[in-house]
Design a protein around this motif. Sequence first.
Motif, PDB file in Angstrom:
ATOM      1  N   MET A 135     -40.664   9.469 -52.849  1.00 30.40           N
ATOM      2  CA  MET A 135     -39.551   9.883 -53.021  1.00 30.40           C
ATOM      3  C   MET A 135     -39.398   8.811 -55.016  1.00 30.40           C
ATOM      4  N   GLU A 136     -39.977   7.469 -54.547  1.00 27.25           N
ATOM      5  CA  GLU A 136     -40.550   7.346 -56.591  1.00 27.25           C
ATOM      6  C   GLU A 136     -41.472   7.677 -56.652  1.00 27.25           C
ATOM      7  N   ILE A 137     -42.637   7.753 -55.907  1.00 24.59           N
ATOM      8  CA  ILE A 137     -44.346   8.358 -56.936  1.00 24.59           C
ATOM      9  C   ILE A 137     -43.593  10.207 -56.952  1.00 24.59           C
ATOM     10  N   LEU A 138     -42.540  10.636 -56.248  1.00 25.97           N
ATOM     11  CA  LEU A 138     -42.290  12.009 -56.784  1.00 25.97           C
ATOM     12  C   LEU A 138     -41.384  12.241 -57.829  1.00 25.97           C
ATOM     13  N   ILE A 139     -40.918  11.365 -57.950  1.00 20.78           N
ATOM     14  CA  ILE A 139     -40.012  11.406 -59.807  1.00 20.78           C
ATOM     15  C   ILE A 139     -40.869  10.651 -60.808  1.00 20.78           C
ATOM     16  N   ASN A 140     -41.721   9.981 -60.364  1.00 26.79           N
ATOM     17  CA  ASN A 140     -43.512   9.941 -61.742  1.00 26.79           C
ATOM     18  C   ASN A 140     -43.423  10.576 -61.432  1.00 26.79           C
ATOM     19  N   ILE A 141     -44.189  11.880 -60.880  1.00 21.39           N
ATOM     20  CA  ILE A 141     -45.353  12.895 -60.888  1.00 21.39           C
ATOM     21  C   ILE A 141     -44.355  14.035 -61.591  1.00 21.39           C
ATOM     22  N   LEU A 142     -42.700  14.209 -61.238  1.00 21.68           N
ATOM     23  CA  LEU A 142     -42.487  14.864 -61.874  1.00 21.68           C
ATOM     24  C   LEU A 142     -41.935  14.625 -63.488  1.00 21.68           C
ATOM     25  N   LEU A 143     -41.205  13.312 -64.101  1.00 23.50           N
ATOM     26  CA  LEU A 143     -41.422  12.623 -65.065  1.00 23.50           C
ATOM     27  C   LEU A 143     -42.861  12.806 -66.276  1.00 23.50           C
ATOM     28  N   PHE A 144     -44.019  12.591 -65.367  1.00 24.72           N
ATOM     29  CA  PHE A 144     -44.799  13.058 -66.135  1.00 24.72           C
ATOM     30  C   PHE A 144     -46.035  14.224 -66.058  1.00 24.72           C
ATOM     31  N   ALA A 145     -45.150  14.706 -65.528  1.00 23.12           N
ATOM     32  CA  ALA A 145     -45.787  16.267 -65.701  1.00 23.12           C
ATOM     33  C   ALA A 145     -44.742  16.983 -66.980  1.00 23.12           C
ATOM     34  N   ILE A 146     -43.239  16.194 -67.011  1.00 24.52           N
ATOM     35  CA  ILE A 146     -42.763  16.868 -68.309  1.00 24.52           C
ATOM     36  C   ILE A 146     -43.428  16.398 -68.972  1.00 24.52           C
ATOM     37  N   MET A 147     -43.274  14.921 -69.302  1.00 25.34           N
ATOM     38  CA  MET A 147     -44.068  14.537 -70.543  1.00 25.34           C
ATOM     39  C   MET A 147     -45.240  14.820 -70.542  1.00 25.34           C
ATOM     40  N   VAL A 148     -46.690  15.633 -69.648  1.00 23.71           N
ATOM     41  CA  VAL A 148     -47.754  16.422 -70.340  1.00 23.71           C
ATOM     42  C   VAL A 148     -46.638  17.045 -71.140  1.00 23.71           C
ATOM     43  N   ALA A 149     -45.917  18.246 -70.436  1.00 19.80           N
ATOM     44  CA  ALA A 149     -45.272  19.072 -71.003  1.00 19.80           C
ATOM     45  C   ALA A 149     -44.811  19.196 -72.195  1.00 19.80           C
ATOM     46  N   CYS A 150     -43.428  18.465 -72.609  1.00 19.19           N
ATOM     47  CA  CYS A 150     -43.715  17.867 -73.874  1.00 19.19           C
ATOM     48  C   CYS A 150     -45.327  18.085 -74.986  1.00 19.19           C
ATOM     49  N   ALA A 151     -45.665  17.558 -74.952  1.00 18.21           N
ATOM     50  CA  ALA A 151     -46.870  16.813 -76.025  1.00 18.21           C
ATOM     51  C   ALA A 151     -47.982  17.778 -75.912  1.00 18.21           C
ATOM     52  N   MET A 152     -47.988  19.189 -75.122  1.00 17.59           N
ATOM     53  CA  MET A 152     -48.413  19.999 -74.914  1.00 17.59           C
ATOM     54  C   MET A 152     -47.340  21.602 -76.051  1.00 17.59           C
ATOM     55  N   ALA A 153     -46.211  21.441 -76.298  1.00 14.70           N
ATOM     56  CA  ALA A 153     -46.008  22.062 -76.791  1.00 14.70           C
ATOM     57  C   ALA A 153     -45.901  21.577 -78.138  1.00 14.70           C
ATOM     58  N   ILE A 154     -45.747  19.682 -78.066  1.00 23.31           N
ATOM     59  CA  ILE A 154     -45.635  19.381 -79.961  1.00 23.31           C
ATOM     60  C   ILE A 154     -46.670  20.170 -80.567  1.00 23.31           C
ATOM     61  N   ALA A 155     -48.189  19.929 -79.424  1.00 29.04           N
ATOM     62  CA  ALA A 155     -49.063  20.325 -79.790  1.00 29.04           C
ATOM     63  C   ALA A 155     -49.085  21.422 -80.627  1.00 29.04           C
ATOM     64  N   LYS A 156     -48.726  22.667 -79.809  1.00 26.81           N
ATOM     65  CA  LYS A 156     -48.604  23.508 -79.873  1.00 26.81           C
ATOM     66  C   LYS A 156     -47.415  24.121 -81.741  1.00 26.81           C
ATOM     67  N   ILE A 157     -46.811  24.369 -81.123  1.00 26.84           N
ATOM     68  CA  ILE A 157     -45.418  24.510 -81.562  1.00 26.84           C
ATOM     69  C   ILE A 157     -45.622  24.119 -82.932  1.00 26.84           C
ATOM     70  N   ARG A 158     -45.144  25.562 -84.377  1.00 29.13           N
ATOM     71  CA  ARG A 158     -45.938  24.770 -85.610  1.00 29.13           C
ATOM     72  C   ARG A 158     -43.871  24.638 -86.631  1.00 29.13           C
ATOM     73  N   HIS A 159     -42.672  25.367 -84.978  1.00 31.31           N
ATOM     74  CA  HIS A 159     -41.762  25.020 -86.268  1.00 31.31           C
ATOM     75  C   HIS A 159     -41.164  23.573 -86.220  1.00 31.31           C
ATOM     76  N   LEU A 160     -41.184  22.463 -87.425  1.00 34.74           N
ATOM     77  CA  LEU A 160     -41.076  20.947 -87.075  1.00 34.74           C
ATOM     78  C   LEU A 160     -39.469  20.483 -86.193  1.00 34.74           C
ATOM     79  N   PHE A 161     -39.196  20.718 -86.274  1.00 32.63           N
ATOM     80  CA  PHE A 161     -37.330  20.384 -86.526  1.00 32.63           C
ATOM     81  C   PHE A 161     -37.456  20.575 -84.796  1.00 32.63           C
ATOM     82  N   ALA A 162     -38.158  21.384 -83.732  1.00 31.79           N
ATOM     83  CA  ALA A 162     -38.428  21.570 -82.763  1.00 31.79           C
ATOM     84  C   ALA A 162     -39.517  20.497 -82.429  1.00 31.79           C
TER      85      ALA A 162
END
Lengths: 193, 146
Positions: free
Chosen positions: A1-28
């Motif tokens: 269960m803990e591993i599942l939570i960790n994987i989920l959190l890491f996946a969302i973090m990677v998604a966040c990081a990619m979105a940060i790299a892509k988006i040009r609108h600085l507020f977002a």
Amino acid sequence: MEILINILLFAIMVACAMAIAKIRHLFAVVMLSGAFSLLAALLFVTLDAVDVAFTEAAVGAGISTVLMLGTIALTVRREKPSYRSSFVPLLVVILTGAVLVYGTLDMPNFGDPNAVVHQHVGPEYIERIPKEVDVPNFVTAILASYRGFDTLGEVAVVFTAGIGVVLLLSGLGAKARRPKILAQNSDNNEASS
Amino acid sequence: MMRHHVILRVITKVLIGPIILFAFYVQFHGDYSPGGGFQAGVIFAVAFILHGLVFGLSTVQKVMPPKWVHKLIALGLLIYAGTGFAGLFMGGQFLEYNVLAHDPIHGQHNGILIIELGVGMTVAAVMIAIYYAFAARPPRISDEEW
């Protein structure tokens, strides 16, 4: 269960990081980096590092988001599109990542009881703190008592950073200088007249 | 200044009290539960920053004038270093808390409480001062443009 939570959190973090790299609108971007910090705080909670999680949530997600927003208000809202080739930066990032992954190979496994930190430093503090300091929160005991000098240095760093920002940005120096310059000018005027 | 955001203004007024109370809880309960001076200082500063964001810089500077903030930055560090020297003058070493009370355990408790107070003061004041420094400059983007 803990591993599942960790994987989920890491996946969302990677998604966040990619979105940060892509988006040009600085507020977002700023909002996403706040979300990134909050996810990191959640990860620290799953690692039982509640004190660090606390700091990360308060500083990373709270204050720095506000300061970033303040910076945007002083500059621009959109990132300028870059037309340079991204080959060299990509190479640097991949190399750094590879070095970091190589570094983790030497690290003890997660939760390994035979790791060096669990051999002599940890048990000694666990044994000594109830006798010498008698404070239930060992993190506070170590930071404030055993590592009092380090924490004093840390506070001095915060102090210096604060003084630096105040001197650079708030224009106190300019205010203090202006009367002097005026006085000098009037002196000069008197001398010339 | 956000004249038009009624909900934000009402919620802020309700929230600021509990935020400051929570900051004090984290500050003085740091020996028993997660938290300590750093976290408490940041949370304390957040209350003022929130007030400044919603009601404007001049309003929050009436509550917490920049002069006080700049003095608090130094006072926190002085309290910390002063505790160290107190240990020195009471016959111990620099930052040795054992001598601060009649028995070592109480001395440790007193020492930790006092230096955490210093840490919290400096951190809170620095955060507020940085926010003031950023917010005091004339913005290039108007409120409606966001």
